[in-house]
Scaffold this motif. Structure first.
Motif, PDB file in Angstrom:
ATOM      1  N   MET A   1      37.969  52.148  33.087  1.00 55.84           N
ATOM      2  CA  MET A   1      36.697  51.398  33.140  1.00 55.84           C
ATOM      3  C   MET A   1      35.673  52.236  33.898  1.00 55.84           C
ATOM      4  O   MET A   1      35.959  52.722  34.991  1.00 55.84           O
ATOM      5  CB  MET A   1      36.934  50.082  33.876  1.00 55.84           C
ATOM      6  CG  MET A   1      35.963  49.016  33.485  1.00 55.84           C
ATOM      7  SD  MET A   1      36.229  47.554  34.488  1.00 55.84           S
ATOM      8  CE  MET A   1      37.786  46.964  33.844  1.00 55.84           C
ATOM      9  N   ASN A   2      34.512  52.430  33.378  1.00 51.28           N
ATOM     10  CA  ASN A   2      33.541  53.259  34.112  1.00 51.28           C
ATOM     11  C   ASN A   2      32.840  52.427  35.182  1.00 51.28           C
ATOM     12  O   ASN A   2      32.954  51.214  35.242  1.00 51.28           O
ATOM     13  CB  ASN A   2      32.549  53.922  33.157  1.00 51.28           C
ATOM     14  CG  ASN A   2      31.695  52.902  32.432  1.00 51.28           C
ATOM     15  OD1 ASN A   2      31.553  51.788  32.907  1.00 51.28           O
ATOM     16  ND2 ASN A   2      31.162  53.273  31.292  1.00 51.28           N
ATOM     17  N   GLN A   4      29.858  51.638  35.752  1.00 48.54           N
ATOM     18  CA  GLN A   4      28.848  50.662  35.328  1.00 48.54           C
ATOM     19  C   GLN A   4      29.490  49.302  35.058  1.00 48.54           C
ATOM     20  O   GLN A   4      29.057  48.282  35.577  1.00 48.54           O
ATOM     21  CB  GLN A   4      28.189  51.187  34.057  1.00 48.54           C
ATOM     22  CG  GLN A   4      26.812  50.623  33.838  1.00 48.54           C
ATOM     23  CD  GLN A   4      26.242  51.141  32.530  1.00 48.54           C
ATOM     24  OE1 GLN A   4      26.838  51.992  31.875  1.00 48.54           O
ATOM     25  NE2 GLN A   4      25.112  50.632  32.145  1.00 48.54           N
ATOM     26  N   THR A   5      30.556  49.343  34.294  1.00 47.58           N
ATOM     27  CA  THR A   5      31.240  48.098  33.951  1.00 47.58           C
ATOM     28  C   THR A   5      31.788  47.436  35.205  1.00 47.58           C
ATOM     29  O   THR A   5      31.717  46.231  35.374  1.00 47.58           O
ATOM     30  CB  THR A   5      32.408  48.370  32.993  1.00 47.58           C
ATOM     31  OG1 THR A   5      32.083  49.502  32.224  1.00 47.58           O
ATOM     32  CG2 THR A   5      32.680  47.173  32.144  1.00 47.58           C
ATOM     33  N   ARG A   8      29.163  45.652  37.246  1.00 45.46           N
ATOM     34  CA  ARG A   8      28.758  44.418  36.601  1.00 45.46           C
ATOM     35  C   ARG A   8      29.827  43.364  36.748  1.00 45.46           C
ATOM     36  O   ARG A   8      29.558  42.208  36.942  1.00 45.46           O
ATOM     37  CB  ARG A   8      28.537  44.694  35.123  1.00 45.46           C
ATOM     38  CG  ARG A   8      27.084  44.843  34.767  1.00 45.46           C
ATOM     39  CD  ARG A   8      26.969  44.950  33.316  1.00 45.46           C
ATOM     40  NE  ARG A   8      28.307  44.754  32.744  1.00 45.46           N
ATOM     41  CZ  ARG A   8      28.492  44.615  31.466  1.00 45.46           C
ATOM     42  NH1 ARG A   8      27.475  44.611  30.674  1.00 45.46           N
ATOM     43  NH2 ARG A   8      29.704  44.447  30.993  1.00 45.46           N
ATOM     44  N   ASP A   9      31.053  43.865  36.679  1.00 45.46           N
ATOM     45  CA  ASP A   9      32.186  42.968  36.778  1.00 45.46           C
ATOM     46  C   ASP A   9      32.233  42.247  38.109  1.00 45.46           C
ATOM     47  O   ASP A   9      32.487  41.057  38.162  1.00 45.46           O
ATOM     48  CB  ASP A   9      33.465  43.780  36.617  1.00 45.46           C
ATOM     49  CG  ASP A   9      34.170  43.372  35.348  1.00 45.46           C
ATOM     50  OD1 ASP A   9      33.443  43.049  34.405  1.00 45.46           O
ATOM     51  OD2 ASP A   9      35.398  43.357  35.354  1.00 45.46           O
ATOM     52  N   ALA A  12      29.984  39.604  38.341  1.00 47.54           N
ATOM     53  CA  ALA A  12      30.189  38.609  37.287  1.00 47.54           C
ATOM     54  C   ALA A  12      31.100  37.478  37.736  1.00 47.54           C
ATOM     55  O   ALA A  12      30.891  36.331  37.402  1.00 47.54           O
ATOM     56  CB  ALA A  12      30.786  39.291  36.061  1.00 47.54           C
TER      57      ALA A  12
END
Ligand SMILES: Nc1ncnc2c1ncn2[C@@H]1O[C@H](COP(=O)(O)OP(=O)(O)OP(=O)(O)O)[C@@H](O)[C@H]1O
Ligand SMILES: [Mg+2]
Lengths: 323, 222
Positions: A1-2, A4-5, A8-9, A12
């Motif tokens: 998973m990079n 960025q994700t 955001r995660d 989230a």
């Protein structure tokens, strides 16, 4: 998973506090949502509640009547007395002597002596056979000692012993305990009580099955919804919840209906029963369900509703899996 | 993000839907899965979403070996995957808004967050104005987009789509593929099963081809 994700995660996912609060709010929402669902099909919901209500009302009503009967007859045991019929050759003086002897006995409260003449007089007055009796040239009635035994709840055996002692007296012709019918009544009430319990258990099972079946149908009707919930990550607990609350509402309204049914039945019975008891020179007022009984009824009913839906959900929710 | 190691799927009927499938998809990658009808595309996606379990071999998603995920953990696992179905799987007795909000409600988001995210998601698929409508009143393409909005509303790192353009016209299909490209651009891993060869041949993405349960071609491996 990079990265960025990942970033955001992190933002989230809801935090722990949010989760707890949403969980609580969610419960309240589902609580009323399931009520709303029931009101969408008012007729069938009402029918289910009526079935539950009637099933609950039957044992509850019988139980209430039984409690009333027990209360009414509660005082009757103290009316127990032993009639000792004396032999014909016992003179009045001998009888009086015997009376004062027996009065000394520890398990006796009082002794009342009815002489043969007194007995005859009473009988003539009460029976209306006065003339027929005067036609007889001798008095056919024996003299009687009415013995009141000391009574407590466990005095059954003591009373029997006293009776035996009285029977065995040289002067006694016959002695009898005038309490047999009270005993029988109590025995019958015991049987009835057990019967009500069994009936209650059976009807409770019926409620369980009715709710279980109703919830099973609800699950089948909402099969698609359940599949979708499972597809997007709904836990079993989440999916189960609305059905459990539905079961709760069934139990709750069933309990209310049962309470109404029993209350009104008892209310409508109270006037005729009062009339009846006045005829027996007895003051008696039919008591309606107590607060505690009402509470127990409601709790039991809700519990049965919950249990019924729990079983149905446990059995049928697993079968539904997305394909 | 996704790794298949000698994965096979045999259904209870005894049919081998997948045989010895091996491939790897990096995080943020986008790929198409294609093949004839009955080739095993849906079966492969089901293995990834734990809708089915492998008979042999392993599937590893997000560093989790799926054969080691117990039944009760499956819901939590699925919350990290946005799944889009050919038949939408929308609830027709709820509004568009409520449909899209469902994953958030399940995950326990606050009321405030839900409103924000649902609207952002609907905005993304261009359906913000229809939030109060019921799915039945929408066109097929719109329903599909509601499905997409629901799949992405809790920002999962992985999106799976099974024939998302199944019965849409080419223009709508291209539009929907465009949405997937947008998600891929922001780092989401996207795997789309489709037999719309014409559409995917124009796009610069990896293509995995299945035939009778075997992975016969991987455009990137070449
Ligand atoms: N639950 C099941 N039980 C038995 N066989 C199944 C099951 N699901 C799928 N199959 C079989 O597995 C094979 C692959 O099915 P799958 O749905 O993966 O194909 P597909 O590539 O998605 O096809 P399509 O393009 O038509 O959707 C088919 O032959 C199908 O009959
Ligand atoms: Mg398929």
């Amino acid at each position: 998973m990079n990265t960025q994700t990942k970033q955001r995660d992190n933002q989230a996912r809801p935090g722990f506090i949010t989760l707890c609060r949403s969980y609580f709010i969610r419960h309240i929402q589902v609580f009323f949502y399931s009520l709303g669902q029931l009101s969408r099909t008012p007729i069938s919901s009402l029918m289910t509640c009526m079935v539950i209500g009637i099933a609950m009302a039957l044992p509850t009503g019988l139980y209430s009547l039984l409690k009333n009967a027990q209360q009414l007859s509660g005082g009757w045991e103290s009316t127990a007395q032993i009639s000792v019929f004396l032999k014909n050759n016992i003179t009045s003086a001998q009888a009086k002597k015997l009376k004062s002897d027996i009065t000394q006995w520890p398990d006796v409260i009082s002794v009342h002596y009815i002489s043969r003449e007194q007995a005859l007089k009473e009988f003539q007055e009460l029976s209306g056979f006065g003339n027929a009796l005067t036609a007889l040239n001798s008095n056919p009635l024996p003299s009687v000692l009415i013995v009141k035994p000391k009574l407590s709840k466990t005095s059954e055996r003591a009373t029997q012993r006293l009776l035996k002692k009285l029977v065995n007296l040289r002067q006694t012709d016959k002695a009898q305990l005038d309490m047999q019918w009270v005993r029988r009544l109590y025995a019958i009430m015991n049987i009835v009580e057990r019967g009500v319990l069994i009936l209650g258990a059976l009807l409770g099972l019926a409620v369980l099955l009715v709710v279980g079946n109703t919830i099973r149908l609800a699950i089948q009707n909402r099969r698609k919804e359940i599949v979708v919930m499972k597809l997007i990550g709904g836990t079993d607990a989440f999916i189960r919840r609305p059905f459990l609350y539905t079961g709760f509402w069934y139990g709750f309204f069933g309990g209310i209906i049962a309470w109404l049914l029993v209350s009104f039945t008892l209310l409508s019975l109270s006037t005729p029963i009062e009339k009846l008891t006045t005829l027996y020179q007895n003051q008696f007022e039919l008591t309606n369900m107590s607060f505690l009984t009402t509470l127990t009824l409601l709790c039991l009913s809700i519990l049965l509703g919950l249990a019924g839906s729990w079983f149905a959900v446990g059995r049928h929710l697993r079968d539904i899996e997305p394909q | 993000m996704i790794r298949f190691v000698n994965a096979s799927k045999r259904y209870d009927s005894g049919f081998d839907a997948l045989q010895n499938v091996n491939f790897h998809m990096a995080p943020g990658e986008m790929a198409f899965l294609t093949g004839h009808s009955g080739a095993g595309k849906s079966s492969l996606l089901k293995l990834i979403a734990l809708l089915e379990r492998t008979s042999r071999g392993q599937v590893i998603v997000n560093n989790q070996n799926l054969s080691k995920v117990p039944r009760r953990r499956i819901p939590y696992f699925r919350r990290n995957i946005g799944i889009i179905f050919q038949d939408h799987q929308l609830l027709f007795d709820r509004t568009v808004y409520d449909n899209v909000a469902l994953p958030l409600i399940i995950a326990g988001y606050s009321h405030h967050d839900i409103g924000k995210r649902v609207r952002a998601s609907l905005d993304k698929v261009g359906l913000l104005s229809k939030e109060k409508k019921y799915p039945i009143t929408l066109s097929g393409g719109e329903q599909q987009r509601v499905g997409i909005a629901r799949a992405v509303v809790n920002k999962p790192p992985l999106i799976l789509a099974d024939e998302p353009t199944g019965n849409l016209d080419p223009e709508l299909s291209a539009e929907i593929m465009g949405l997937f490209q947008d998600f891929s651009d922001v780092g989401v891993t996207v795997l789309v099963a489709t037999h719309d060869i014409a559409l995917i041949s124009q796009l610069p993405y990896r293509v995995l081809t299945l035939k009778e349960g075997k992975l016969i071609n991987d455009s990137q491996a070449n």
